[in-house]
Design an enzyme around this catalytic site. Structure first.
Site, short mmCIF file in Angstrom:
data_model
loop_
_atom_site.label_atom_id
_atom_site.label_comp_id
_atom_site.label_asym_id
_atom_site.label_seq_id
_atom_site.Cartn_x
_atom_site.Cartn_y
_atom_site.Cartn_z
CE1 TYR A 197 -2.02 -7.61 2.85
CE2 TYR A 197 -0.65 -5.77 3.53
CZ TYR A 197 -0.80 -6.97 2.86
OH TYR A 197 0.27 -7.53 2.22
CE LYS A 236 -8.54 -21.91 -2.65
NZ LYS A 236 -7.88 -22.86 -3.58
CG ASP A 267 -5.49 -22.69 -6.17
OD1 ASP A 267 -6.28 -21.98 -6.82
OD2 ASP A 267 -5.83 -23.79 -5.67
CG ASP A 291 1.80 -8.72 -0.25
OD1 ASP A 291 2.60 -7.88 -0.67
OD2 ASP A 291 2.07 -9.52 0.69
CG ASP A 336 6.85 -9.91 -3.52
OD1 ASP A 336 6.61 -8.71 -3.75
OD2 ASP A 336 7.57 -10.29 -2.58
#
Ligand code: IPM
Ligand code: MG
Length: 353
Positions: A142, A187, A219, A243, A247
């Site tokens: 970001y 990751k 994942d 982020d 959601d």
């Protein structure tokens, strides 16, 4: 206590739900003998229209000088559909996070027994799920170096040791107050930034022997969250992964209109619903105010006012049980209540409690 609250209603349904949050805050303060002052400030599309900046300096100063910020939502379709727009409402949110040093975003995922049937997951999977995602909020892609020309573009996922250490320590503090299980999501099989996260997490973990730490690739975490949401207690992750995962987490409960969040860090903490500005519903008195109202509960709890937070949570649960609900969660054939009516019912409950 005396609370100085910066109120940032923002765009779309923001002003309507903001009002309900303020009314609940005032009712609780009156009940418990606290005083409260509100200072309203512009942000998002409303601020772009008024002064050409989605997070004006004046708004920053009001937030900086307050004890807490009650934030609602930003975003407007006229910017979404214009890829050439130079300023966007969302930049106001990012500026606020950066300027207030809000590095820790706390997003709880809780379920409400009477709304389990609205979850996209089967009831037996989601029942009792209760975890929080702690998302790093001021680093990573970001805010890292960016580049774009006609044929090539990149975003840099940069993290430093102090940034990683402070968010991990925050996450451990939450885990200690809960079921003492921390999942570090990264990751590390592919990304250098993730390998640094994991290395530092492995260094810090022995300082918290009472917390059970595990590590999971993002994942796999995305999959596990829908296969076995009860597995998680506290998860911590970097900005972009957080982020996306929050959601995913927010819909597990059945309605994202119910989930509050807190962003904390170096300066004034911010309390806000997880959902966005829902411009299509603006002014229609149909938006669910519960996420905003529960953000006020998180605000009180942040200042160690536990009974105040609990009263708000009880009031929210009572409104759900009494089927005083906005249309998207109302039972078939149930009476219709608007944003204002749900807010007023909760204020009334608090006054009578
Ligand atoms: C969120 C939102 C923001 C983000 C957007 C509006 C910039 O999706 O708070 O999760 O990506 O952080
Ligand atoms: Mg998001």
């Amino acid at each position: 206590m005396n609370f100085n609250i910066a109120v940032l209603p923002g765009d779309g349904i923001g002003p309507e739900i903001s009002q309900q949050g303020v009314d609940v805050m005032s009712a609780v303060c009156e009940k418990f003998g606290h005083t409260v002052n509100y200072t309203y400030a512009l942000c998002g599309a409303a601020a772009i229209d008024a002064v050409g900046d989605p997070f004006p300096e004046k708004t920053y100063e009001i937030c900086r000088d307050a004890d807490a910020v009650l934030f609602s939502a930003v975003g407007h379709p006229k910017f979404d559909n214009d890829p050439t727009a130079k300023v966007r409402p969302e930049q106001g949110l990012l500026a606020m996070r950066k300027k207030l040093g809000l590095f820790a975003n706390i997003r709880p995922v809780e379920t409400f027994e009477c709304l389990l049937h609205l979850s996209p997951l089967r009831k037996e999977l989601v029942e009792g799920a209760d975890f929080i995602c702690i998302r790093e909020l001021t680093g990573g892609m970001y805010f890292g170096e960016k580049y774009q020309d006609n044929d090539r573009a990149y975003d840099t996922n940069a993290y430093t040791r102090p940034e990683i250490e402070r968010i991990l320590n925050t996450a451990y503090a939450y885990a200690r107050r809960r079921r003492k299980h921390l999942t570090v999501v990264d990751k590390a099989n592919v990304l250098a930034s993730s390998r640094l996260w994991r290395k530092i997490a492995q260094e810090i973990a022995p300082q918290y022997p009472d917390v059970n730490t595990d590590y999971m690739y993002v994942d796999n975490a995305a999959m596990r969250m829908i296969q076995e949401p009860r597995f998680f207690d506290v998860m911590v992750t970097e900005n972009t992964f957080g982020d996306i995962l929050t959601d995913e987490g927010s819909v597990i409960s059945g309605s994202m209109g119910l989930l509050p969040s807190a962003s904390t860090g170096e300066s004034t903490p911010v309390f806000e619903p997880i959902h966005g500005s829902w411009p299509q519903a603006a002014g229609k008195n149909i938006a669910n105010p519960l996420a905003q109202i529960l953000s006020v509960a998180m605000l009180f709890e942040y200042f160690d006012c536990k009974a105040e937070g609990e009263l708000i949570r009880n009031a929210v649960n009572a409104s759900l049980d009494a089927c005083v609900r906005t249309p998207e969660i109302q039972v078939p054939g149930g009476a219709t209540y608007g944003t204002k009516e749900v807010g007023a019912w909760i204020v009334d409950y608090i006054k009578k409690a």
